[in-house]
Write a protein that holds these residues in place. Sequence first.
Motif, short mmCIF file in Angstrom:
data_model
loop_
_atom_site.label_atom_id
_atom_site.label_comp_id
_atom_site.label_asym_id
_atom_site.label_seq_id
_atom_site.Cartn_x
_atom_site.Cartn_y
_atom_site.Cartn_z
N ALA A 63 0.79 -1.23 0.00
CA ALA A 63 0.00 0.00 0.00
C ALA A 63 0.82 1.28 0.00
CB ALA A 63 -0.93 0.01 1.21
N THR A 98 2.85 4.49 -1.23
CA THR A 98 2.67 5.34 -2.41
C THR A 98 3.94 5.37 -3.25
OG1 THR A 98 3.41 7.32 -1.22
CG2 THR A 98 1.06 6.84 -1.18
N CYS A 99 3.74 5.64 -4.54
CA CYS A 99 4.84 5.80 -5.48
C CYS A 99 5.74 6.95 -5.04
CB CYS A 99 4.26 6.03 -6.88
SG CYS A 99 5.45 6.22 -8.19
N MET A 100 5.12 7.98 -4.47
CA MET A 100 5.87 9.12 -3.96
C MET A 100 6.91 8.68 -2.93
SD MET A 100 4.14 12.22 -1.76
CE MET A 100 3.55 13.21 -3.13
N LEU A 159 9.78 6.65 -4.46
CA LEU A 159 10.77 7.47 -5.17
C LEU A 159 11.66 8.23 -4.20
CD1 LEU A 159 8.53 8.78 -8.09
CD2 LEU A 159 10.50 7.26 -8.29
N ILE A 160 11.07 8.69 -3.12
CA ILE A 160 11.86 9.42 -2.12
C ILE A 160 12.92 8.49 -1.51
CG2 ILE A 160 11.70 10.50 0.18
CD1 ILE A 160 9.02 11.76 -0.82
N ARG A 177 15.67 7.70 -4.09
CA ARG A 177 16.59 8.85 -4.13
C ARG A 177 17.64 8.75 -3.03
NH1 ARG A 177 15.34 11.45 -0.25
NH2 ARG A 177 16.34 13.36 0.44
N HIS A 236 20.19 6.00 -3.62
CA HIS A 236 21.19 6.48 -4.59
C HIS A 236 22.23 7.37 -3.91
CE1 HIS A 236 20.30 5.40 -8.86
NE2 HIS A 236 19.19 4.96 -8.31
N THR A 296 17.93 0.81 -11.92
CA THR A 296 17.05 0.90 -10.77
C THR A 296 15.65 0.48 -11.19
OG1 THR A 296 18.32 2.81 -9.98
CG2 THR A 296 16.13 2.48 -9.01
N LEU A 299 10.72 13.52 -4.81
CA LEU A 299 10.27 12.43 -5.69
C LEU A 299 10.84 12.61 -7.09
CD1 LEU A 299 7.67 12.75 -7.93
CD2 LEU A 299 6.50 13.35 -5.83
N GLY A 315 14.25 11.20 -7.05
CA GLY A 315 14.19 9.75 -7.13
C GLY A 315 13.91 9.28 -8.54
N LEU A 316 13.01 9.98 -9.19
CA LEU A 316 12.63 9.61 -10.55
C LEU A 316 13.80 9.75 -11.52
CD1 LEU A 316 10.13 8.88 -12.36
CD2 LEU A 316 9.90 11.33 -12.75
N ALA A 366 16.30 7.05 -10.81
CA ALA A 366 15.85 5.72 -11.25
C ALA A 366 15.92 5.59 -12.77
CB ALA A 366 14.42 5.46 -10.77
N GLY A 373 1.17 14.00 -6.34
CA GLY A 373 0.40 13.18 -5.42
C GLY A 373 -0.32 12.05 -6.13
N GLU A 394 1.28 10.07 -8.46
CA GLU A 394 2.34 9.30 -9.10
C GLU A 394 1.91 7.84 -9.30
OE1 GLU A 394 2.83 11.27 -6.34
OE2 GLU A 394 3.50 12.90 -7.62
N PRO A 395 2.31 7.27 -10.47
CA PRO A 395 3.33 7.77 -11.41
C PRO A 395 2.84 8.84 -12.39
CG PRO A 395 2.51 5.66 -12.18
CD PRO A 395 1.89 5.88 -10.82
N GLY A 430 -4.29 3.26 -5.50
CA GLY A 430 -3.26 3.39 -4.48
C GLY A 430 -2.97 2.09 -3.78
N GLN A 471 -2.63 8.93 -3.69
CA GLN A 471 -1.93 8.49 -2.48
C GLN A 471 -2.37 7.06 -2.14
OE1 GLN A 471 0.63 10.35 -0.78
NE2 GLN A 471 0.57 11.13 -2.86
N GLU A 472 -2.63 6.74 -0.88
CA GLU A 472 -2.98 5.36 -0.52
C GLU A 472 -4.49 5.12 -0.51
OE1 GLU A 472 -2.97 8.00 1.57
OE2 GLU A 472 -1.12 7.29 2.50
N PHE A 527 9.57 5.57 -16.79
CA PHE A 527 9.61 5.02 -15.43
C PHE A 527 8.46 4.06 -15.17
CE2 PHE A 527 7.97 5.35 -11.07
CZ PHE A 527 9.02 4.73 -10.41
#
Lengths: 334, 334
Positions: free
Chosen positions: A266, A268-270, A273-274, A277, A280, A293, B18, B21-22, B25, B58, B60-61, B265, B302-303, B329
Amino acid sequence: MGKPKKLLNNPVDVVTELIDGLTAACGGDLRRLDGRNAVVRTEIADGKVALLIGGGSGHEPMFPGFVGPNLADGAPCGEVFAAPTPDLILDTLSAVDRGRGVLMVYGNYAGDNMNFDIAAELAEEVGIVTRTVRVWDDVAAAPLDRITDRRGIAGDFFVIKVAGGAAAELSDLDEVYRVAVKARDNTRSMGVALAAGSIPETGERTFELPEDEIEIGMGAHGEPGIARRKITDADAIAEEMTDRILADLPFSAGDEVALLVNNLGATTCMEMLIVARKVHHVLKARGIAVHRTDVGSFLTCQEMAGLSITLMKLDGELKRYLDMPARSFAYSRA
Amino acid sequence: MGKPKKLLNNPVDVVTELIDGLTAACGGDLRRLDGRNAVVRTEIADGKVALLIGGGSGHEPMFPGFVGPNLADGAPCGEVFAAPTPDLILDTLSAVDRGRGVLMVYGNYAGDNMNFDIAAELAEEVGIVTRTVRVWDDVAAAPLDRITDRRGIAGDFFVIKVAGGAAAELSDLDEVYRVAVKARDNTRSMGVALAAGSIPETGERTFELPEDEIEIGMGAHGEPGIARRKITDADAIAEEMTDRILADLPFSAGDEVALLVNNLGATTCMEMLIVARKVHHVLKARGIAVHRTDVGSFLTCQEMAGLSITLMKLDGELKRYLDMPARSFAYSRA
């Protein structure tokens, strides 16, 4: 936390129904094995070394989502969080064998080990040669000197990806086995859970975590981790996990790695990614280069909130098979 | 429901982090635009019609996860659930323009419409030609005779995929616009929410649903849907949603469609597959052929627990651009 709401029909049918959805979504690339809870590729070349993967259901897209060209050839699917039966494994194994033998790759759990071993013995009796690679990438599950007690978690994916490439290209089972073992031995993972997933049949959560706590190293079914603590910021958690993974192999300055950030359900993609990051940043500071990645849902535990970090140390051969094109429900790469 | 735990650092930095991170990645395929919250492709061919997508963060992706070869060329990212500023849109637009103009594709929300329109005017002043396609695929958001009041939800993806293919192949902005409009006009979606997502900055849920209720037609930020009711089984919910979508275009026997089942989510892959299976059953019973099926997280809130179903009616041209290889991505296709 209460029971989560889910979009299900009769909970006893979840595995059957999810396989129907998978084969429908894959439009002809996959088929269900004779009314059983297993998927196999529609076309497997004669003389190909076959790759069989599998385990309990409830972790989708692992395992059936990784059956396809340059990935696995078939996957028996157990009931939720339960190993597939020896009988089902044997039948799937027989369906994918093309005379060159079958490499079996799966996570290192007692039930899976027992049932895949029995299936391998039964296969031998009918003249099918098998080799086995158990994935034990979870550094939190046991100390390094008891590595064979460790669980298989999202690192399964890297081993499957490499083994799938090798099985598509190499004609000798022992060679495919050698490459898959190398992938397994160079792969390390660790997870963190923020909230539990639930068992589809009952709706019960697999564990309870206080509202302000997380658990580092928790397993994919909610097995205990190595530390429970107050939630802190993402960077501190990601750095601690990465450091523990790096120390275990160990990974060193000058190494080149593949990174997988896996959503346990569950999250989040957010957040994914954080965390990617920060991993890395940590790797760069340690002088470790990231070849590629992957971020997404590879091995989940229902709607568990949390993620795992996996690193595989690469050489030319591992890189080659990891980078091969592939196509499946859950992973496609041009 | 309480506030969900999240793996975040300072919540004001989520968009910046984010994007870091993107770009990490994507290893060189993407870059951040000059310290701003926007991503652009590292290499865009001279003379290419550019495709710009974007909106609030919010989800994402969506949008930055779909920037890549044969997809979008750039995406300005607003703060969470807030449109990007005209200034940021203009700068991203200028960065991707290669002299043939820029097609802008985004979801139909008042804030986005205003800011992209202002950016288009500013672009015109500096000699950059733009065309705009607002996606309004959510059939639950308004009646058909007020289609331009509908929201853009996961159908954004199909329009982006088709427009991305067309923009890679066609050298005339008006032609790319024509194809993107056709994709948009043939796309319909509907969502169902089981539980709310939350706002990263505050942890507050975007709405409240009683423990045993679902909401059909709820928007991607928690906008009210068309019916709130007790949760029933997955098949009944999937059939109702599919029927409402089919009746709206309308889709008819003999049509060929692309199907997208989008995770809002926190919904499990198991549930997604069970619903995809039922949608296939309904379509088959209505005499509608499914050309391809995508299942996964494309536009999230989000979730939020829940999913949306999208259908796009295909002709040869739409099929061609939908099926083109692509890499980004969040979506790769060999």
